[in-house]
Design an enzyme around this catalytic site. Structure first.
Site, PDB file in Angstrom:
ATOM      1  N   SER A   1      -1.642   0.675  12.429  1.00 48.19           N
ATOM      2  CA  SER A   1      -0.931   0.448  11.744  1.00 48.19           C
ATOM      3  C   SER A   1       0.177   1.066  11.128  1.00 48.19           C
ATOM      4  CB  SER A   1      -2.309   0.699  10.108  1.00 48.19           C
ATOM      5  OG  SER A   1      -1.496   0.837   9.105  1.00 48.19           O
TER       6      SER A   1
ATOM      7  N   CYS B   1       1.237  -1.740   0.053  1.00 52.06           N
ATOM      8  CA  CYS B   1       0.100   0.233  -0.163  1.00 52.06           C
ATOM      9  C   CYS B   1       0.475   0.857  -0.107  1.00 52.06           C
ATOM     10  CB  CYS B   1      -1.345   0.303   1.095  1.00 52.06           C
ATOM     11  SG  CYS B   1      -2.241  -1.506   1.351  1.00 52.06           S
TER      12      CYS B   1
END
Length: 552
Positions: A468, A191
């Site tokens: 995260s 990502c």
């Protein structure tokens, strides 16, 4: 050669027969056997293209005179596992992947390894295995995803998570959210942004265990294929030179990696993974080392999620070699360490220049004078806690507010989206640590909800769990000892005042020691009923302050 154990001599005729059943010729079996570890699956966008990367690696091994032998390992997509029971298994998978590589390499007597991961726990797991085995090895990742574009703005996975809060606030329609989710992740790859996967792929370079470009060349670039071929060739050179991971990833190399970590503003998960990797090399990488390096290393980059620049833009600016060269100007890098190129880091950096000083700032004009990650201590975190300081709004570097206490991520997330959290609050989520979770879940959903609900400049979040790499805001994780071990976070009650002082590295529960002692005597740490791998993990895992490694 190590592989002679399975292929040489009269007694190994049965072994050779089995290898020939797989199609290998006598010529191939006469060469060094190189294990190519492939974490391909059809779930993770960072891994769906790894067959092509692995084919390039195998071509490189063959060109250099070796025989590649591919085998696979599991991989969890953290984004898909987020905000439900599945996330308990993500960190657990790190140990399982490392163990499985050890099993395959030892059982089949490989001479060397090429490790092909891309995301989150898979990268550190492969590095852990490399240092545990200490046979010639090189890592080559699948590379980062490109950013998407929505209404003229750069977007990525985190944009989608944060948009949920915007829908709840009435700032975005569900139709617009659907349009956004279609374009936010436009290519394969890890990502976009300096999230955990890209952080670890970049630090693999800084450690010297991956070739220059490993962390930043986009997944869809043909340069990524060429890099994979070079990695296959290079591992054969490492084998000839008997240059193994522990000769490369020394204490000095780990300190180089931490300096790059601070300069980039990497994911706080690096503070879990680097100590775990170092442990496999017999090295102790304490939180104090991170803090010492953070205080003297300026943050040279402003990368997604804390800033505007993508990993692809970092690549165009010169990538990790350019960051290293800038840090070297201030003597913040040890240039004598060896690398998988076969040269020292100093030799690798000859002629390297920053190509865009907006993406990689000059050493004397940094985005921040200190590193992107800060370690906080105090009566709420006696063994330490971690915050991505480079992604915190300036007005939240110091914050004091009342505690809003939750014993699970789900409860906190529901409260945030239901507008039960007010400006000034400090959301406390306990019993989400390595033992208490178990599994120390990442909590991108509540942190993104805080941003999406417009509270990023007024609300803090504390947890014994973790975040995260896509998290931004005043989010302090890894609070140790965790609640399940009777840590002070288990003593926090609704309304208690909590002080967060990032510049001075303090995290304080403003309750008298006498009152805390009363609470401590009454405390009975909660234990979740779990079975299988989670039950075994909960019994064996150590503190987040030690990298959440398993007991030997």
């Amino acid at each position: 050669m190590q592989s002679d154990k399975v292929k040489k001599g009269l007694e190994r005729a049965p072994h050779r027969s089995l290898l020939k059943a797989s199609g290998y010729t006598d010529d191939e079996l006469s060469r060094p056997l190189v294990g190519v570890v492939n974490s391909f699956n059809e779930i993770i966008p960072g891994h769906v293209h790894l067959r092509q990367i692995v084919d390039a690696v195998k071509a490189g091994v063959r060109m250099a005179g070796g025989t590649p032998m591919e085998f696979g390992v599991i991989g969890v997509c953290d984004g898909i596992a987020m905000n439900h029971e599945g996330m308990r298994y993500s960190l657990v998978s790190r140990e399982i992947i490392a163990d499985s590589i050890e099993i395959m390499a030892r059982a089949h007597a490989f001479d060397a390894l090429v490790l092909v991961p891309n995301c989150d726990k898979i990268v550190p797991a492969m590095l852990m295995a490399a240092l545990r085995l200490d046979i010639p090895a090189i890592l080559v990742s699948g590379g980062p995803m490109l950013t998407g574009s929505y209404k003229g703005q750069k977007v990525n996975l985190i944009t989608v998570f944060e948009a949920i809060g915007k829908v709840k606030r009435g700032e975005m329609s569900e139709e617009e959210l659907c349009e956004l989710e279609d374009v936010a992740c436009p290519t394969c790859g890890s990502c976009a942004g300096m999230f955990t996967a890209n952080s670890m792929n970049c630090l693999s370079e800084a450690l010297g265990l991956a070739l220059p470009g490993n962390g930043t060349i986009p997944a869809v670039s043909s340069a990524r294929i060429r890099l994979a071929k070079k990695a296959g060739q290079k591992v054969m050179e490492l084998l000839k030179k008997k240059l193994t991971p522990r000769k490369i990833a020394t204490e000095a190399a780990f300190k180089n990696a931490i300096a790059v970590d601070m300069a980039l503003g990497c994911s706080t998960n690096t503070v879990l993974h680097l100590p775990a990797i170092a442990h496999e090399a017999g090295l102790d990488l304490s939180l104090k080392v991170f803090d010492e390096i953070s205080r003297k290393t300026p943050c040279l980059c402003s990368l997604i999620p804390g800033g505007p620049h993508s990993v692809a833009e970092l690549n165009e600016a010169g990538g990790i070699p350019a960051v290293l060269s800038e840090l070297a100007k201030a003597g913040l890098i040890n240039k004598k360490v060896k690398t998988v190129t076969g040269n020292t880091l100093g030799q690798n950096l000859k002629g390297v220049k920053v190509l865009n000083y907006e993406v990689i700032r000059p050493i004397d004009q940094p985005y921040r004078p200190e590193g992107g990650i800060a370690i906080l201590w105090g009566n709420l975190a006696p063994e330490g806690s971690v915050v991505k300081a480079s992604a915190v709004a300036p007005e939240m570097l110091y914050h004091e507010g009342p505690a809003r206490v939750f014993e699970s991520e789900e409860d906190a997330y529901e409260a945030i989206l239901s507008k039960k959290i007010k400006e000034g609050d400090v959301v406390v989520i306990c019993y989400e640590g390595p033992k208490g979770g178990p599994g120390m879940r990442e909590m991108l959903s509540p942190t993104s909800a805080i941003i999406g609900m417009g509270l990023g400049r007024s609300v803090a979040l504390l947890t014994d769990g973790r975040f995260s790499g896509g998290t931004q805001g005043a989010c302090v994780g890894h609070i140790s000892p965790e609640a399940a071990e009777g840590g002070p976070i288990a003593l926090v009650e609704e309304g208690d005042l909590i002080e967060i002082d990032i510049p001075n590295r303090r995290l304080t529960l403003k309750v008298s020691e006498g009152e805390l002692e009363k609470r401590r005597k009454k405390l009975k740490p909660k234990k979740k009923k779990v079975s299988g791998v989670l039950a075994r993990y909960a019994k064996l895992v150590t503190s987040a302050a030690k990298g959440a490694i398993l007991l030997d």
